[in-house]
Write an enzyme that holds these catalytic residues in place. Structure first.
Site, short mmCIF file in Angstrom:
data_model
loop_
_atom_site.label_atom_id
_atom_site.label_comp_id
_atom_site.label_asym_id
_atom_site.label_seq_id
_atom_site.Cartn_x
_atom_site.Cartn_y
_atom_site.Cartn_z
N ASP A 10 0.89 -1.17 0.00
CA ASP A 10 0.00 0.00 0.00
C ASP A 10 0.93 1.22 0.00
O ASP A 10 2.10 1.12 0.34
CB ASP A 10 -0.87 -0.07 1.26
CG ASP A 10 -1.56 1.24 1.57
OD1 ASP A 10 -2.25 1.77 0.68
OD2 ASP A 10 -1.39 1.75 2.69
N ASP A 12 -0.20 5.17 0.85
CA ASP A 12 -0.43 6.16 1.91
C ASP A 12 -0.50 5.51 3.29
O ASP A 12 -1.33 4.66 3.52
CB ASP A 12 -1.72 6.92 1.64
CG ASP A 12 -1.60 7.84 0.43
OD1 ASP A 12 -2.35 7.66 -0.53
OD2 ASP A 12 -0.71 8.71 0.45
N GLU A 19 -0.33 11.47 4.93
CA GLU A 19 -1.69 11.99 5.11
C GLU A 19 -1.75 13.31 5.87
O GLU A 19 -2.23 14.32 5.32
CB GLU A 19 -2.56 10.93 5.84
CG GLU A 19 -2.81 9.67 5.02
CD GLU A 19 -3.76 9.88 3.84
OE1 GLU A 19 -4.06 8.91 3.13
OE2 GLU A 19 -4.21 11.03 3.62
N GLY A 53 -10.28 7.35 -0.91
CA GLY A 53 -10.48 8.14 -2.12
C GLY A 53 -10.70 9.60 -1.78
O GLY A 53 -11.68 9.93 -1.10
N GLY A 54 -9.79 10.46 -2.26
CA GLY A 54 -9.89 11.87 -1.91
C GLY A 54 -11.18 12.52 -2.40
O GLY A 54 -11.81 13.30 -1.67
N ARG A 57 -14.01 11.29 -0.33
CA ARG A 57 -13.90 11.88 1.01
C ARG A 57 -14.47 13.30 0.99
O ARG A 57 -15.22 13.69 1.88
CB ARG A 57 -12.42 11.89 1.41
CG ARG A 57 -12.11 12.17 2.84
CD ARG A 57 -10.62 11.91 3.11
NE ARG A 57 -10.27 10.56 2.75
CZ ARG A 57 -9.11 10.20 2.19
NH1 ARG A 57 -8.18 11.09 1.94
NH2 ARG A 57 -8.89 8.95 1.88
N ARG A 81 -9.47 17.94 -8.19
CA ARG A 81 -8.49 18.25 -9.24
C ARG A 81 -7.47 19.27 -8.74
O ARG A 81 -6.27 19.12 -8.94
CB ARG A 81 -9.22 18.78 -10.49
CG ARG A 81 -9.80 17.68 -11.37
CD ARG A 81 -10.37 18.20 -12.68
NE ARG A 81 -11.57 19.04 -12.46
CZ ARG A 81 -12.81 18.53 -12.28
NH1 ARG A 81 -12.96 17.21 -12.24
NH2 ARG A 81 -13.85 19.33 -12.10
N LYS A 83 -6.73 19.86 -5.52
CA LYS A 83 -5.97 19.20 -4.45
C LYS A 83 -4.87 18.33 -5.02
O LYS A 83 -3.74 18.31 -4.54
CB LYS A 83 -6.93 18.37 -3.58
CG LYS A 83 -6.26 17.54 -2.52
CD LYS A 83 -5.98 16.10 -2.99
CE LYS A 83 -5.13 15.35 -1.98
NZ LYS A 83 -4.81 13.96 -2.42
N THR A 120 -2.75 0.87 -4.53
CA THR A 120 -3.15 2.02 -3.74
C THR A 120 -4.47 2.60 -4.21
O THR A 120 -4.86 2.41 -5.37
CB THR A 120 -2.09 3.15 -3.81
OG1 THR A 120 -2.57 4.32 -3.14
CG2 THR A 120 -1.78 3.52 -5.26
C1 XBP Z 1 -5.15 6.28 0.86
C2 XBP Z 1 -6.33 6.98 0.34
C3 XBP Z 1 -6.15 8.07 -0.69
C4 XBP Z 1 -5.39 9.26 -0.09
C5 XBP Z 1 -5.64 10.53 -0.87
O1 XBP Z 1 -4.74 5.42 -0.18
O2 XBP Z 1 -7.44 6.65 0.71
O3 XBP Z 1 -7.44 8.49 -1.07
O4 XBP Z 1 -5.89 9.51 1.23
O5 XBP Z 1 -5.25 10.33 -2.21
P1 XBP Z 1 -3.87 4.07 0.15
P2 XBP Z 1 -6.25 10.78 -3.40
O6 XBP Z 1 -3.73 3.94 1.66
O7 XBP Z 1 -4.69 2.95 -0.46
O8 XBP Z 1 -2.55 4.27 -0.54
O9 XBP Z 1 -6.74 12.17 -3.07
O10 XBP Z 1 -5.41 10.72 -4.64
O11 XBP Z 1 -7.37 9.75 -3.36
MG MG Z 2 -2.96 3.20 3.34
#
Ligand code: XBP
Ligand code: MG
Length: 251
Positions: A10, A12, A19, A53-54, A57, A81, A83, A120
């Protein structure tokens, strides 16, 4: 019986500590540019991370703030977009660092010729440069992001699709995650999972085959497989034990 034949990371919260001081900052910059008075504190953002997913969210948050669903969806698209462009800049400025110890694990896996992959929820336009910055362009055989799948974690889609494209059966493959969403997604694809919690990890991750406090050094087992962590670190040997145990359990 097959040992370790592949590791799926993974991004993030697992490979990178992205984050609180990365994505959250980018979201707040986007609110400012759009003239919205919203500002996500570290605490509020931690709760919002329950939604993967940003864009999703943002949409959920805006609806909670009273925006009608269709308006929230449209606004979330515009905000996301913006962000994403801000986060790309934060990445290119070198402000998104690796979690301590993960580079040593990746290097050990590479020298052991274990195929490495990434699955991810994040958006490819920042995932690609971030991985290249830290690992070059040949470390991961396949990288799948939220941009390529229909359903985001905890849906197993990204893991199922990665196994399919990589021509891997789940046997011998181990996922490394930081969240309940990620753990559920890996398990939904019948992939055993090691969870390395961070400050934003919430909920019960004890269903993971192994939970460790960090990548090391100084890491300790929290739950799951009864094994020692030689040298206080997550290693090829430990991941091999996870793969063997899963193969023995599920056949
Ligand atoms: C973590 C997420 C992502 C990020 C934000 O992904 O949920 O949405 O928080 O990135 P992971 P985006 O832990 O699966 O890597 O704004 O591009 O979604
Ligand atoms: Mg993660």
């Amino acid at each position: 019986m097959p040992g370790l034949r592949g590791v799926i990371f993974d991004v993030d919260g697992t490979l990178v500590d992205s984050e609180r001081d990365g994505h959250r900052v980018a979201f707040n910059l986007a609110f400012g540019v759009m003239g919205l008075s919203y500002e996500w504190s570290p605490e509020v953002y931690g709760a919002l991370l329950a939604t993967a997913g940003g864009r999703q969210r943002l949409s959920g948050f805006l609806q909670e703030q009273g925006h009608p669903k269709s308006e929230a969806e449209t606004l979330a698209g515009e905000l996301h977009r913006l962000k994403t462009r801000f986060f790309e800049e934060i990445v290119l400025d070198g402000e998104v660092g690796l979690r301590p110890g993960v580079d040593a694990l990746v290097a050990e896996l590479k020298s052991a010729d274990i195929p490495l992959f990434v699955a991810t929820t994040g958006t490819r336009s920042w995932v690609q440069p971030l991985l290249a910055q830290h690992f070059g362009t040949t470390t991961f055989e396949l990288v799948l992001t939220g941009s390529e799948v229909h359903a985001l974690k905890p849906d197993p889609d990204v893991y199922v699709e990665l196994l399919r494209q990589a021509g891997l059966a789940g046997l011998g493959v181990v996922a490394i995650e930081d969240s309940v969403n990620g753990l559920r997604a890996a398990h939904g694809a019948s992939i055993p999972c090691v969870v390395v919690p961070n400050d934003y990890t919430q909920g019960d991750v004890s269903e993971a085959e192994l939970v460790v406090s960090g990548f090391g050094p100084g890491a300790r087992r929290i739950s799951g497989l009864l094994l020692a962590l030689p040298g206080g670190r997550l290693s090829v040997e430990v991941l091999d034990r996870v793969a063997l145990s899963a193969a023995a359990t599920h056949g």
